[in-house]
Structures are given as C-alpha cells and as structure tokens.
Design a protein around this motif. Sequence first.
Motif, PDB file in Angstrom:
ATOM      1  N   LEU A 181       6.329  -3.922   5.488  1.00 50.83           N
ATOM      2  CA  LEU A 181       5.918  -5.221   4.963  1.00 50.83           C
ATOM      3  C   LEU A 181       5.815  -5.079   3.445  1.00 50.83           C
ATOM      4  N   LYS A 234       0.502 -10.228   1.992  1.00 50.90           N
ATOM      5  CA  LYS A 234       0.532  -9.083   2.903  1.00 50.90           C
ATOM      6  C   LYS A 234      -0.849  -8.805   3.498  1.00 50.90           C
ATOM      7  N   SER A 270       2.535  -1.531   5.165  1.00 49.66           N
ATOM      8  CA  SER A 270       2.636  -2.273   3.910  1.00 49.66           C
ATOM      9  C   SER A 270       2.640  -1.289   2.756  1.00 49.66           C
TER      10      SER A 270
END
Length: 267
Positions: free
Chosen positions: A49, A57, A205
């Motif tokens: 991500l 995010k 992420s």
Amino acid sequence: MITSDLERHKIPLAQSVLELKGITGGYSLRRPVLHNISLSVYAGELVGLIGLNGAGKSTAIKHILGLMVPHQGEIRVAGVRLEDNRDLYRSSTAYVPEQPTLFPNLTVREHLQWTAIAYAIEREKFEHKVAELAQIFRMTEVLNALPSTLSKGMKQKVMLMNALLVSPPLLIIDEPFLGLDPLAIRGLLAALDEVRAQGSAILLSSHILPSLERKADRLVVLHRGQMIAQGTPAEVIALAGCSPAEATLDDAFEALVLNAEGGASRE
C-alpha cells in the motif's frame, strides 16, 4: 522455518483474506478521507500500500482494524465482518504500527510471552519460534532486556517479532523498514516469505519502494483518498506510462502522482 498458527483459521490459498468493497470513510461525514476504495488481499499474498503522506493509507488501515467505521461499504477479514463476529475478526489480524509501543517494565521475552498467552500458543511452539525469530532479527542477546535499553530499530524488531510469532491470517505492517539495519531488512523479508508460504496474507504500507518492487505480489496506489493504480509492480509501472524494462517503481509512482495532480488541476 517459521511454523504457522493458522489451525483455527483454515483459509485455502487463493481465497480472499481481506476484502474491502466500496469503502468511503474518514473522520467526518462531510469530508471523507477515503473515496470508494475496493481491494482484496489473498492468502499467501503480499500487497504493498503506497502513497504520499496524507494519501489515506493510515485511515484505510484504521478502518480495517475496526478503529473507524466506514461511512459506506463493507470490510471482511477471514470472511467475516467485525459486527458479525468480533472475536474471529480481531484474532485473524495482527498489526505492527510505524511507531513501536512497548511496555516499559516487560522484557523482550515477556512481550513475546504476553502475545503467546493472548493467542493461546503452546509452550513448545512458543520456545521454538522465539529462538528462530531472535536469530533472524539478531535479538538473541537482548531477549531479557527492557525497552529502555533498546534502540528504536530494536524496538521495531520486537513489534515485528510479536506479529510474526502469531502468524495470523492477515498481517498488517506500517512502515516496517524504518529504523532497521540492512541485515534486519533482509531478515524481515525472508521471514515474511516464510509466513506467506504458510498462508498468511500481508498488507504492507511503506515509502521504501525498491523493497516492495522486489517482493510485493501486487501494489495499491492511493492519492488523496482515491485508488489511482493497482496491479503487479510491472503493471503499475506500465499504467504510469513507463517501460517496465527501463523504469523503476519510484519513477512510476512519481508519474502517477503528477498525472493525478495534473488531472485534478484541470478540473
């Protein structure tokens, strides 16, 4: 090899572990942060991500963890919604935040013991996995140390060790590479490969795009709360109008963001 604790969550490979459908959400109904986000993460898959600071995010992760309620849409983990089975939903997920947060009076080993108790990990399996993870992250000599004696990178390793100890159906990791030395990064990536091989799905992420370019099965690119690209690293590079043979993911990400901002400025 890191063994898995998925006995309570039999999820076949190629089955969706995380499912977001049309998620719109944020802190205010009048000004949502996320706009109609849909994505899936499958068993054994690592999805990266990525996005600028403020892209949405962290807000997306908070919705997945059940810390925020979507304005619209549906989220399922291990096939269930939070409101349908809170225990199964929460026990199916482990989360590693960007900033490590540890109990000041517990040693590294005691943190791991606390996690083992919470997830009902058997003693023999616990000891085996702790020894294995301590070796991977070069933390064997500090298992009995308190957090106050650890560097930030070591504290991050403790958080990662706790998550990998559980090996849940869904592992969510926020900026895991920050503060880690090169050998620790290599060890983390190898550990994630082991966890994926056992069937865990990983949503990661990060701003460190080269590592994601090498390891991610798919990428999701967020910008101003909207999904502007998704696909394999090569597909995302191609979607940005770049040549996969010549451009890097960094190049493609820059192009995607500039294109998105340019399109917004023309509206």
